[in-house]
Design a protein around this motif. Structure first.
Motif, short mmCIF file in Angstrom:
data_model
loop_
_atom_site.label_atom_id
_atom_site.label_comp_id
_atom_site.label_asym_id
_atom_site.label_seq_id
_atom_site.Cartn_x
_atom_site.Cartn_y
_atom_site.Cartn_z
N HIS A 170 7.85 13.23 -0.50
CA HIS A 170 6.82 12.21 -0.91
C HIS A 170 7.09 11.60 -2.37
O HIS A 170 7.07 10.63 -2.58
CB HIS A 170 5.45 12.62 -0.51
N ASP B 234 0.87 -1.20 -0.19
CA ASP B 234 0.02 -0.12 -0.10
C ASP B 234 0.90 1.11 0.09
O ASP B 234 1.18 1.72 0.95
CB ASP B 234 -1.09 0.02 1.08
N THR B 235 1.30 1.57 -1.18
CA THR B 235 2.04 2.87 -1.41
C THR B 235 1.49 4.15 -0.70
O THR B 235 2.29 5.07 -0.04
CB THR B 235 2.36 3.36 -2.85
N GLU B 236 0.26 4.32 -0.78
CA GLU B 236 -0.36 5.63 -0.16
C GLU B 236 -0.08 5.47 1.45
O GLU B 236 0.03 6.44 2.18
CB GLU B 236 -1.62 5.65 -0.39
N LEU C 259 3.43 5.85 2.43
CA LEU C 259 3.96 7.51 2.13
C LEU C 259 3.43 8.18 3.42
O LEU C 259 4.05 9.21 3.86
CB LEU C 259 3.47 7.97 0.78
N ALA C 260 2.07 7.85 3.95
CA ALA C 260 1.35 8.69 4.74
C ALA C 260 2.22 8.42 6.35
O ALA C 260 1.87 9.20 7.18
CB ALA C 260 -0.11 8.14 4.90
N ARG D 8 8.32 8.08 -3.22
CA ARG D 8 7.33 7.38 -4.26
C ARG D 8 8.03 6.66 -5.27
O ARG D 8 7.75 5.63 -5.80
CB ARG D 8 6.20 8.33 -4.49
#
Length: 107
Positions: free
Chosen positions: A44, A20-22, A25-26, A48
């Motif tokens: 970010h 889960d990339t999002e 990054l979060a 990414r």
């Protein structure tokens, strides 16, 4: 993985393992950085791009085998799997204000 990891580090590892990339990054501060064996990616967008080609993008998995946390610094030893690097690595994290300020990957 034990329950003693700081929450942002635990979320980062869970996000990586879930692909889960999002969510990954979060976990980082806006100006957070990744140091991958001496190559540094800050912010970010740069994290990414690195992750898409060398971390989550190659199906990374992290099995934590050891951990040490002292104040805002955490170091883990993990068995890394996926279609990229495989084997043991050390990851060190600095957490600030509930986010990962930096993550460094070494041998």
């Amino acid at each position: 993985m034990s329950n003693t990891l700081p929450e942002p580090v635990a979320r980062l590892i869970a996000a990586a393992n879930a692909g889960d990339t999002e969510a990954f990054l979060a976990t980082f501060a806006a100006d957070g950085s990744v140091n991958d064996w001496g190559r540094t990616f800050t912010g970010h967008d740069a994290i990414r791009a690195w992750s898409d080609s060398e971390f989550i993008g190659v199906g990374v998995t992290l099995e934590v085998t050891a951990e040490i946390t002292t104040r805002e610094h955490t170091t883990i030893t993990a068995t890394v799997g996926g279609q990229g690097f495989n084997g043991q690595s050390h990851f060190s994290f600095t957490v600030s204000d509930g986010l990962v300020a930096d993550m460094a990957i070494t041998a």
